[in-house]
Every structure is written in C-alpha cells, then in structure tokens.
Design a protein around this motif. Structure first.
Motif, PDB file in Angstrom:
ATOM      1  N   VAL A  36     -47.460 -39.911  58.457  1.00 11.02           N
ATOM      2  CA  VAL A  36     -48.763 -40.533  58.186  1.00 11.02           C
ATOM      3  C   VAL A  36     -48.832 -41.085  56.762  1.00 11.02           C
ATOM      4  CG1 VAL A  36     -51.231 -40.089  57.934  1.00 11.02           C
ATOM      5  CG2 VAL A  36     -50.004 -39.185  59.910  1.00 11.02           C
ATOM      6  N   LEU A  37     -48.372 -40.310  55.790  1.00  8.80           N
ATOM      7  CA  LEU A  37     -48.485 -40.731  54.393  1.00  8.80           C
ATOM      8  C   LEU A  37     -47.379 -41.680  53.958  1.00  8.80           C
ATOM      9  CD1 LEU A  37     -49.464 -37.336  52.673  1.00  8.80           C
ATOM     10  CD2 LEU A  37     -50.962 -39.127  53.579  1.00  8.80           C
ATOM     11  N   GLY A  38     -46.210 -41.556  54.582  1.00  6.92           N
ATOM     12  CA  GLY A  38     -45.094 -42.427  54.225  1.00  6.92           C
ATOM     13  C   GLY A  38     -44.892 -43.509  55.259  1.00  6.92           C
ATOM     14  N   GLY A  39     -44.466 -43.120  56.423  1.00  3.70           N
ATOM     15  CA  GLY A  39     -44.225 -44.078  57.492  1.00  3.70           C
ATOM     16  C   GLY A  39     -43.111 -43.594  58.394  1.00  3.70           C
ATOM     17  N   VAL A  40     -42.803 -44.388  59.393  1.00  5.81           N
ATOM     18  CA  VAL A  40     -41.793 -44.003  60.377  1.00  5.81           C
ATOM     19  C   VAL A  40     -40.425 -43.839  59.730  1.00  5.81           C
ATOM     20  CG1 VAL A  40     -40.582 -44.725  62.468  1.00  5.81           C
ATOM     21  CG2 VAL A  40     -43.049 -45.076  62.281  1.00  5.81           C
ATOM     22  N   GLY A  41     -40.071 -44.749  58.813  1.00  5.12           N
ATOM     23  CA  GLY A  41     -38.770 -44.667  58.158  1.00  5.12           C
ATOM     24  C   GLY A  41     -38.600 -43.379  57.376  1.00  5.12           C
ATOM     25  N   TRP A  42     -39.635 -42.951  56.686  1.00  4.95           N
ATOM     26  CA  TRP A  42     -39.602 -41.692  55.957  1.00  4.95           C
ATOM     27  C   TRP A  42     -39.405 -40.523  56.922  1.00  4.95           C
ATOM     28  CZ3 TRP A  42     -41.764 -41.282  50.625  1.00  4.95           C
ATOM     29  CH2 TRP A  42     -42.070 -42.521  50.069  1.00  4.95           C
ATOM     30  N   PHE A  43     -40.116 -40.586  58.036  1.00  6.10           N
ATOM     31  CA  PHE A  43     -40.025 -39.513  59.017  1.00  6.10           C
ATOM     32  C   PHE A  43     -38.622 -39.423  59.604  1.00  6.10           C
ATOM     33  CE2 PHE A  43     -40.495 -38.136  63.498  1.00  6.10           C
ATOM     34  CZ  PHE A  43     -40.955 -36.846  63.273  1.00  6.10           C
ATOM     35  N   VAL A  44     -38.002 -40.569  59.858  1.00  3.71           N
ATOM     36  CA  VAL A  44     -36.643 -40.577  60.402  1.00  3.71           C
ATOM     37  C   VAL A  44     -35.677 -39.896  59.441  1.00  3.71           C
ATOM     38  CG1 VAL A  44     -34.695 -42.061  61.023  1.00  3.71           C
ATOM     39  CG2 VAL A  44     -36.987 -42.598  61.861  1.00  3.71           C
ATOM     40  N   VAL A  45     -35.830 -40.176  58.156  1.00  3.21           N
ATOM     41  CA  VAL A  45     -34.974 -39.536  57.151  1.00  3.21           C
ATOM     42  C   VAL A  45     -35.164 -38.023  57.182  1.00  3.21           C
ATOM     43  CG1 VAL A  45     -34.609 -39.255  54.663  1.00  3.21           C
ATOM     44  CG2 VAL A  45     -34.830 -41.545  55.647  1.00  3.21           C
ATOM     45  N   LEU A  46     -36.414 -37.580  57.209  1.00  6.30           N
ATOM     46  CA  LEU A  46     -36.686 -36.142  57.196  1.00  6.30           C
ATOM     47  C   LEU A  46     -36.212 -35.468  58.476  1.00  6.30           C
ATOM     48  CD1 LEU A  46     -38.085 -33.809  55.623  1.00  6.30           C
ATOM     49  CD2 LEU A  46     -40.151 -34.315  56.938  1.00  6.30           C
ATOM     50  N   ALA A  88     -32.281 -44.284  54.546  1.00  4.78           N
ATOM     51  CA  ALA A  88     -33.292 -44.672  53.556  1.00  4.78           C
ATOM     52  C   ALA A  88     -33.214 -46.171  53.277  1.00  4.78           C
ATOM     53  CB  ALA A  88     -33.098 -43.874  52.275  1.00  4.78           C
ATOM     54  N   ALA A  89     -31.996 -46.696  53.190  1.00  4.35           N
ATOM     55  CA  ALA A  89     -31.830 -48.122  52.908  1.00  4.35           C
ATOM     56  C   ALA A  89     -32.399 -48.977  54.029  1.00  4.35           C
ATOM     57  CB  ALA A  89     -30.348 -48.439  52.702  1.00  4.35           C
ATOM     58  N   VAL A  90     -32.287 -48.486  55.257  1.00  4.67           N
ATOM     59  CA  VAL A  90     -32.747 -49.252  56.417  1.00  4.67           C
ATOM     60  C   VAL A  90     -34.250 -49.132  56.624  1.00  4.67           C
ATOM     61  CG1 VAL A  90     -32.612 -49.434  58.934  1.00  4.67           C
ATOM     62  CG2 VAL A  90     -30.528 -49.122  57.594  1.00  4.67           C
ATOM     63  N   GLY A  91     -34.796 -47.947  56.422  1.00  7.82           N
ATOM     64  CA  GLY A  91     -36.184 -47.718  56.833  1.00  7.82           C
ATOM     65  C   GLY A  91     -37.185 -47.392  55.749  1.00  7.82           C
ATOM     66  N   PRO A 115     -38.824 -48.057  51.555  1.00  6.13           N
ATOM     67  CA  PRO A 115     -38.927 -49.005  50.434  1.00  6.13           C
ATOM     68  C   PRO A 115     -38.181 -48.500  49.207  1.00  6.13           C
ATOM     69  CG  PRO A 115     -40.953 -47.733  50.612  1.00  6.13           C
ATOM     70  CD  PRO A 115     -40.090 -47.319  51.766  1.00  6.13           C
ATOM     71  N   VAL A 116     -36.843 -48.670  49.201  1.00  8.66           N
ATOM     72  CA  VAL A 116     -36.022 -48.181  48.086  1.00  8.66           C
ATOM     73  C   VAL A 116     -35.465 -49.339  47.261  1.00  8.66           C
ATOM     74  CG1 VAL A 116     -35.407 -46.016  49.216  1.00  8.66           C
ATOM     75  CG2 VAL A 116     -34.005 -48.048  49.618  1.00  8.66           C
ATOM     76  N   GLY A 117     -36.161 -50.456  47.263  1.00  8.45           N
ATOM     77  CA  GLY A 117     -35.686 -51.609  46.525  1.00  8.45           C
ATOM     78  C   GLY A 117     -34.571 -52.304  47.282  1.00  8.45           C
ATOM     79  N   ASP A 118     -33.574 -52.823  46.561  1.00  8.13           N
ATOM     80  CA  ASP A 118     -32.422 -53.442  47.202  1.00  8.13           C
ATOM     81  C   ASP A 118     -31.743 -52.416  48.104  1.00  8.13           C
ATOM     82  OD1 ASP A 118     -30.254 -55.674  47.219  1.00  8.13           O
ATOM     83  OD2 ASP A 118     -29.139 -53.835  46.782  1.00  8.13           O
ATOM     84  N   PRO A 119     -31.531 -52.729  49.379  1.00  6.63           N
ATOM     85  CA  PRO A 119     -30.989 -51.726  50.302  1.00  6.63           C
ATOM     86  C   PRO A 119     -29.655 -51.134  49.871  1.00  6.63           C
ATOM     87  CG  PRO A 119     -31.866 -53.599  51.519  1.00  6.63           C
ATOM     88  CD  PRO A 119     -31.890 -53.984  50.074  1.00  6.63           C
ATOM     89  N   VAL A 120     -28.744 -51.983  49.403  1.00  8.19           N
ATOM     90  CA  VAL A 120     -27.424 -51.481  49.010  1.00  8.19           C
ATOM     91  C   VAL A 120     -27.532 -50.586  47.783  1.00  8.19           C
ATOM     92  CG1 VAL A 120     -25.121 -52.111  48.222  1.00  8.19           C
ATOM     93  CG2 VAL A 120     -26.233 -53.470  50.012  1.00  8.19           C
ATOM     94  N   ALA A 121     -28.207 -51.081  46.752  1.00  6.89           N
ATOM     95  CA  ALA A 121     -28.350 -50.282  45.529  1.00  6.89           C
ATOM     96  C   ALA A 121     -29.178 -49.026  45.777  1.00  6.89           C
ATOM     97  CB  ALA A 121     -28.984 -51.129  44.427  1.00  6.89           C
ATOM     98  N   GLY A 122     -30.260 -49.173  46.553  1.00  4.98           N
ATOM     99  CA  GLY A 122     -31.106 -48.024  46.837  1.00  4.98           C
ATOM    100  C   GLY A 122     -30.382 -46.964  47.651  1.00  4.98           C
ATOM    101  N   GLY A 123     -29.656 -47.396  48.682  1.00  5.26           N
ATOM    102  CA  GLY A 123     -28.899 -46.449  49.488  1.00  5.26           C
ATOM    103  C   GLY A 123     -27.828 -45.748  48.675  1.00  5.26           C
ATOM    104  N   ALA A 124     -27.139 -46.497  47.798  1.00  5.58           N
ATOM    105  CA  ALA A 124     -26.115 -45.886  46.944  1.00  5.58           C
ATOM    106  C   ALA A 124     -26.732 -44.873  45.993  1.00  5.58           C
ATOM    107  CB  ALA A 124     -25.379 -46.982  46.166  1.00  5.58           C
TER     108      ALA A 124
END
Length: 437
Positions: free
Chosen positions: A237-247, A373-376, A378-387
């Motif tokens: 609810v507070l983050g979103g589906v992408g956050w939930f998938v990570v958790l 996290a990179a896919v789902g 908001p971590v900025g640039d997906p490659v840099a954020g995922g790394a």
C-alpha cells in the motif's frame, strides 16, 4: 471458559463508549474516565465485579484490568481533542473497539479449539470488522465522508498490529496494545496515499493468502505469519507492487532455503530453530529497517529527502537479508567454514563463520533482489540502481558476519545482528544513491 467470553463481551460493550465521541466533543475522554474511576475505587463486589474481574483483580479487590483499559481509552480521547495535534476521532474509536472485539472473537473461538492459528484469525477478522464499523459509525454521526478503502486499511493494519502485540504480551498489557495501535493508525492516516476498493481488496487478498501459505508450509509460526502479513500489506500500500515483489521474494526464498536439506542441517547443528518456522522476532529483525524505509518513502511529502533515498534503502535492507539468509542456509551445508576475522577453520554454525559456497549464494541472492528492484522500483537508472542494491546487500552480509564474529553470543543476539546488518545495507544503499544518474 464461559467466564472469559462474558468478560471479553463486557469489555467490548464498554469499548462502544468511544462511539459517543462525535457528540461529546471536548469531553470525549470523560465517559472512559468515569469507568476507570468506578473500576479502580468503587466497584469491589457484586455482578459487575464478577463480570469484569480477572484472577488478580479478585485478589486485589479492584478491577485493575478494566481500569487500565478505560484509562488508556481516556488518554487516547485526550489526543483526539488536543489542538494542532488532534488524532482523528475515527482512529480513536477504531483502536479502542477493534481491540475489545478482537479479544471477544479470540475467546469465542478458544472455547471451540486450541488451534493458535484459529485464535489469531478470529482476532484479526472480528477486530477488522469492528474497526471498520467503528469508523463508519463515527463518520455517519459526524457527517463526514465515508472512505471504504481507507477505513478497511486502517482497521486491517490495526487488527494485525494488535494481534502481533497480543502474541508477545499478556492480557493485562492491553492498554499498551491499544495505545500502540492508535498511534500507528494515526501515522498511516497521515501518510497513506489514495487507495481504491479494488486495490485494498487485492492487497489484503494477496498478503493473507501468502501468509497462510508460509504458515502451511511451516516456514513461519503464527506470530511470524501475522508479522509477515502486516509488513506485506504496508509495503504494497505505501510503496507499491514492485516493492512488495522484492519483499515477498525474500520471504519465499528465505523460507524455502531454511527448509532445504533441513534434516542434514539439524544433524550438523546449523538448522533454524523451531523446525525452520520463523517467528515474529526473526521476521522483524530482517524487515524492520525495510519497513521504516517504505514508511519514509510514503512520508516524503513531509520530509526534505528525495524518495529514491528511501527506495534504495528499502532494497538494500532486503538485499542484505536475502544475502545473509542464503549464505547461512546454503553455507551451513558445507565443510571447512572459516572465521571471517582471522580465516581460521571453525566448526559449522560458529558465529561469524563463512564458506565460499555460502558467500556465492549470498551474492546471488543480493543480485536477484537488485534485478527485482531495478525492474519494479524507483531506484533511478535501472542498471546503476540494481548494481547499488547488489553492492549494498554484499556490504550488509559482510557486516553480519563481522558482527557475528566480534559481538554475537556474548554481547548481542542473532536477531540484533540481523537488524544491524540490514541497517548497514540500507545505509550503504542510501549513501550510494547520491551518485545515481
């Protein structure tokens, strides 16, 4: 048992005084203050005393339980009338009523079965329904709009939080539970984004279903399941589906890793306690930092930090938890572990011990969280954020091993080490976010 049900029914009836709040105005706390005074100083015997008396109350000849319950409601009533920091009346009413009716539901089911899962389920269902009803009644009485998604969310979060606290505290601690639930609900009223009926139903359905699966598979105890459902609901609810998938990826993979070759781990002395079922303490130790991050993200409108700081901190904390769990569960199956501080050979299961296989498993787990996290998220640039999430997870995993070798056992326990490690991973990710494109 019937006396327990009657007593819980009496508390539920008293809790309904909170519904008078729209009419009592500034005197909202007065009805409960009167009840507290009567319970503490006036009622010493008779049918009312027998209805509300717990075993200790009979010894003291005082209705301490009822007095404490009413005093907690009195304090919350004052919060609902203070200028500038006024707690929403619907939150006040929901906190008081859902706790009392949740207890009533638990006692009713307890008279039929000793199953702990059924007790917790009854508390959450009855408490949630009562919480929704209390908010609707207050809204109707005060002629304010009824918002079904928000009402359901607050009631569900309150009931789950109360059930979790009840699993760790005693019945006499209900005043603390009531206050904690009210303050938590107040926070979420202030920061929760707009929700739809479909969205909250989906969020509840998914988190409850996955929570039950974790319990049925034996990867979580009942308190652990309740904790996981609460954290999952707040995350989606507070983050979103992408956050939930990570958790949920961490919960699922971590739980299955605990069960992997469990008998062999038991023989080697490295198996997760409680037959691999993670309790509330373990779940909170690994997820508390992530929860704080998603709450911070939801509250960015009230803060000066950008949202990406909290999103990468969340992912960094989960990445650490995933890496550490896989490193421990996989690495514990291999011989020749070495202490991370000296590289000396040690016995399997030694705090701070590492293996090559475990380190590789941990890095893989951190990498998986980085990809998700990179896919789902908001971590900025997906490659840099995922790394960055991958690196943060490895940093946190290493911190866990170092803390285990240096401090664990004599000074702090495993759950504290897990918390500090996830905090390290989150801080490492947040610090690195300044370089994200």
């Amino acid at each position: 048992m019937q006396s327990r049900i009657r007593r819980a029914g009496g508390f539920a009836a008293v809790s309904l005084l909170a519904l008078a709040a729209p009419w009592t105005g500034a005197a909202v706390a007065v009805p409960f203050a009167i009840v507290a005074g009567l319970a503490a100083f006036v009622v010493r015997e008779g049918p009312v005393f027998e209805l509300f008396a717990r075993p200790g109350d009979r010894r003291d000849r005082r209705l301490n339980g009822l007095a404490g319950f009413a005093l907690a409601a009195t304090g919350l009533g004052l919060f609902a009338t203070l200028p500038r920091v006024t707690m929403p009346v619907r939150v006040y009413a929901a906190a008081v009523i859902l706790l009392a009716f949740g207890n009533l539901g638990t006692q009713a089911v307890r008279s039929l079965t000793d199953d702990e899962f059924a007790h917790a389920t009854a508390f959450v269902i009855v408490g949630s329904l009562a919480g929704v009803g209390a908010q609707v009644a207050v809204a109707v009485a005060s002629a304010t709009p009824i918002a079904p998604p928000g009402f359901v969310f607050i009631a569900a979060v309150g009931a789950l939080a109360a059930a979790l606290l009840r699993s760790m505290l005693l019945e006499r601690d209900d005043p603390l539970v009531m206050i904690a639930v009210a303050l938590l609900s107040w926070l979420f009223v202030e920061i929760t984004p707009e929700m739809t009926v479909e969205g909250i139903v989906l969020a509840l359905g998914v988190t409850i279903a996955l929570g039950y699966v974790s319990y049925a598979l034996g990867t979580a105890s009942v308190p652990g399941m309740v904790t996981g459902v609460l954290l999952g609901l707040l995350t989606i609810v507070l983050g979103g589906v992408g956050w939930f998938v990570v958790l949920i990826a961490f919960y699922a993979i971590g739980g299955l890793a605990s069960k992997f070759r469990f008998e062999e781990k038991t023989t080697r002395g490295v198996a997760q306690e409680n037959e691999g079922a993670r309790g509330s303490g373990n779940v909170l130790a690994n997820s508390a930092v992530a929860l704080a991050a998603v709450v911070g993200y939801a509250a960015t409108g009230h803060l000066s930090l950008p949202g990406v700081v909290f999103s990468v901190a969340f992912a960094g904390a989960v990445s650490t938890a995933m890496a550490d769990t896989l490193a421990s569960e996989i690495g514990g199956l291999y011989d020749d572990p070495r202490l991370i501080t000296t590289l000396e050979p040690v016995d399997p299961g030694t705090d701070g011990a590492v293996t090559l296989q475990g380190e590789l498993a941990g890095i893989t787990g951190a990498g998986l969280v980085g990809v998700l996290a990179a896919v789902g998220m908001p971590v900025g640039d997906p490659v840099a954020g995922g790394a960055l999430v991958l690196v943060a997870g490895v940093v946190g995993m290493t911190a866990d091993s170092l803390l285990g070798a240096i401090l664990e056992g004599g000074r702090i326990g495993n759950q504290t080490v897990n918390f500090l490690a996830t905090l390290t991973g989150a801080l490492a990710a947040a610090a690195g976010s300044v370089w994200l494109p």
